[in-house]
Design a protein around this motif. Structure first.
Motif, short mmCIF file in Angstrom:
data_model
loop_
_atom_site.label_atom_id
_atom_site.label_comp_id
_atom_site.label_asym_id
_atom_site.label_seq_id
_atom_site.Cartn_x
_atom_site.Cartn_y
_atom_site.Cartn_z
N LEU A 1 2.84 8.00 2.27
CA LEU A 1 3.25 9.66 2.13
C LEU A 1 3.03 10.22 3.39
O LEU A 1 2.13 10.06 4.13
CB LEU A 1 1.99 9.83 1.39
N LEU B 1 7.17 8.46 0.26
CA LEU B 1 7.39 9.77 -0.32
C LEU B 1 7.30 10.76 0.72
O LEU B 1 5.95 10.64 1.53
CB LEU B 1 6.33 9.98 -1.54
N ALA C 1 3.88 15.88 -0.92
CA ALA C 1 3.12 15.35 -2.34
C ALA C 1 3.36 16.42 -3.32
O ALA C 1 2.95 16.25 -4.31
CB ALA C 1 1.89 15.21 -1.77
N LEU D 1 -1.51 7.82 4.64
CA LEU D 1 -0.92 9.30 4.72
C LEU D 1 -0.56 9.14 6.24
O LEU D 1 -1.46 8.89 7.08
CB LEU D 1 -1.95 9.88 4.24
N ILE E 1 3.79 3.86 -4.73
CA ILE E 1 4.04 4.78 -3.42
C ILE E 1 3.24 3.91 -2.13
O ILE E 1 1.98 4.32 -2.29
CB ILE E 1 3.77 6.13 -3.41
N PHE F 1 -1.84 9.75 -5.18
CA PHE F 1 -0.85 8.46 -4.79
C PHE F 1 -1.96 7.52 -4.11
O PHE F 1 -2.38 7.51 -2.92
CB PHE F 1 0.08 8.82 -3.75
N ALA G 1 -1.22 5.20 -1.32
CA ALA G 1 -0.29 5.37 -0.19
C ALA G 1 -0.89 5.57 1.09
O ALA G 1 -2.13 6.26 1.37
CB ALA G 1 0.42 6.82 -0.59
#
Ligand SMILES: [Zn+2]
Length: 301
Positions: free
Chosen positions: A123, A90, A93, A150, A120, A145, A148
């Motif tokens: 991210l 993704l 956010a 990051l 997810i 999330f 996820a």
């Protein structure tokens, strides 16, 4: 072959959640890679946000041609979801619960396409403005999330986690500085920081597109069947940014640099014919940039 399709919510909930866009997601398939534009709702902004510096006559002319209301602009917020093998990536956010009532709808859009926040895997952030990162944490400061990994640009992260930024950013964006600090700090030990040109994962590279913010990143996604650029707010709207790319917009933190970056990106995208998803470009934000004399136009796919 490339296929596109729109995914709608039930008519009643779509109207309530997405009065501007009215659909939850638009998907384009590049072979075995799928890229989906997912709606986070829309912003509600005074026209001055993007048009300060234009004369009343120029604003009236632009507004008539682009159907812009005189009182409130409602640009959509378009997140990007990349489906590649086991990874579900993704980009940005969303605005989360505390920024604007008309935004922060990404969870409903994901639900409409059968994706839960837990699924997810990655991210990836373009920049740290509220409509892009305030959705990292929920009302209880828990990650929205949770599974996820990051990633974001190193320069962007350094700017927003610098305690000095609140004092230099200017009064109108002071809340942006405090809000970004609060939402990035919890990830400081685990976040992956990207350099310009760095490959995030196979086929996905970070491209520094500074000006809107000091370390704004776009992401170039290469597939065997074509390329798509996630451009965040490097091209910040579907009207003045395309018609007069060199116009120095007050919506950019460094207006002259924003204008240079935008002009170069528009030229490159029009020349290559690559697809884009623009966070605030019209409709799904998924389309192509076409040259029109010295100006450009966005053609939704
Ligand atoms: Zn934005």
């Amino acid at each position: 072959m490339k296929l596109t399709r729109r995914i709608f919510l039930g008519a009643a909930s779509a109207a309530a959640l997405f009065p501007v866009r009215s659909f939850a997601a638009t998907q384009i398939d590049f072979g075995d890679v799928a890229i989906t534009s997912v709606s986070d709702g829309h912003l509600s902004l005074p026209p001055a946000f993007a048009l300060t510096g234009l004369s009343p006559e120029e604003i009236a002319d632009l507004s008539a041609r682009h159907n812009l209301p005189a009182d409130l602009h409602k640009p959509p917020c378009n997140l990007t979801l990349l489906w590649q093998g086991e990874r579900l990536v993704l980009f940005d956010a969303g605005a989360g619960p505390d920024f604007m009532g008309s935004a922060g709808k990404v969870s409903a859009s994901l639900e409409a396409i059968g994706v839960s926040p837990e699924e997810i895997t990655d991210l990836v952030i373009t920049h740290a403005h509220p409509d892009h990162i305030w959705g990292l944490l929920d009302d209880f400061d828990e990650p929205v999330f949770p599974n996820a990994a990051l990633a974001m640009g190193a320069r962007e992260f350094a700017y927003w986690t610098d305690p000095g930024t609140a004092a230099t950013i200017g009064v109108e964006r002071e809340s942006f500085a405090a809000g970004a600090m609060r939402r990035l700090k919890p990830f400081a030990d685990s976040i992956r920081l990207l350099q310009d040109g760095e490959e995030l994962m196979p086929g996905v590279s970070a491209r520094l597109t500074a000006g809107h913010t000091p370390g704004h990143m776009s992401y170039e996604i290469a597939t065997p069947e074509g390329r798509l650029w996630v451009i965040g707010d490097a091209i910040g709207n579907g009207h003045i940014a395309l018609e007069r790319p060199e116009f120095e917009s007050s919506s950019d933190q460094d207006p002259p640099l924003g204008a240079r970056t935008r002009s170069a990106l528009l030229k490159a995208l029009a020349a290559s014919g690559d697809a884009v998803i623009g966070y605030h470009l019209p409709g799904s934000g998924l389309g192509r940039i076409r040259a029109e004399g010295a100006a450009f136009r966005f053609e939704e796919i």
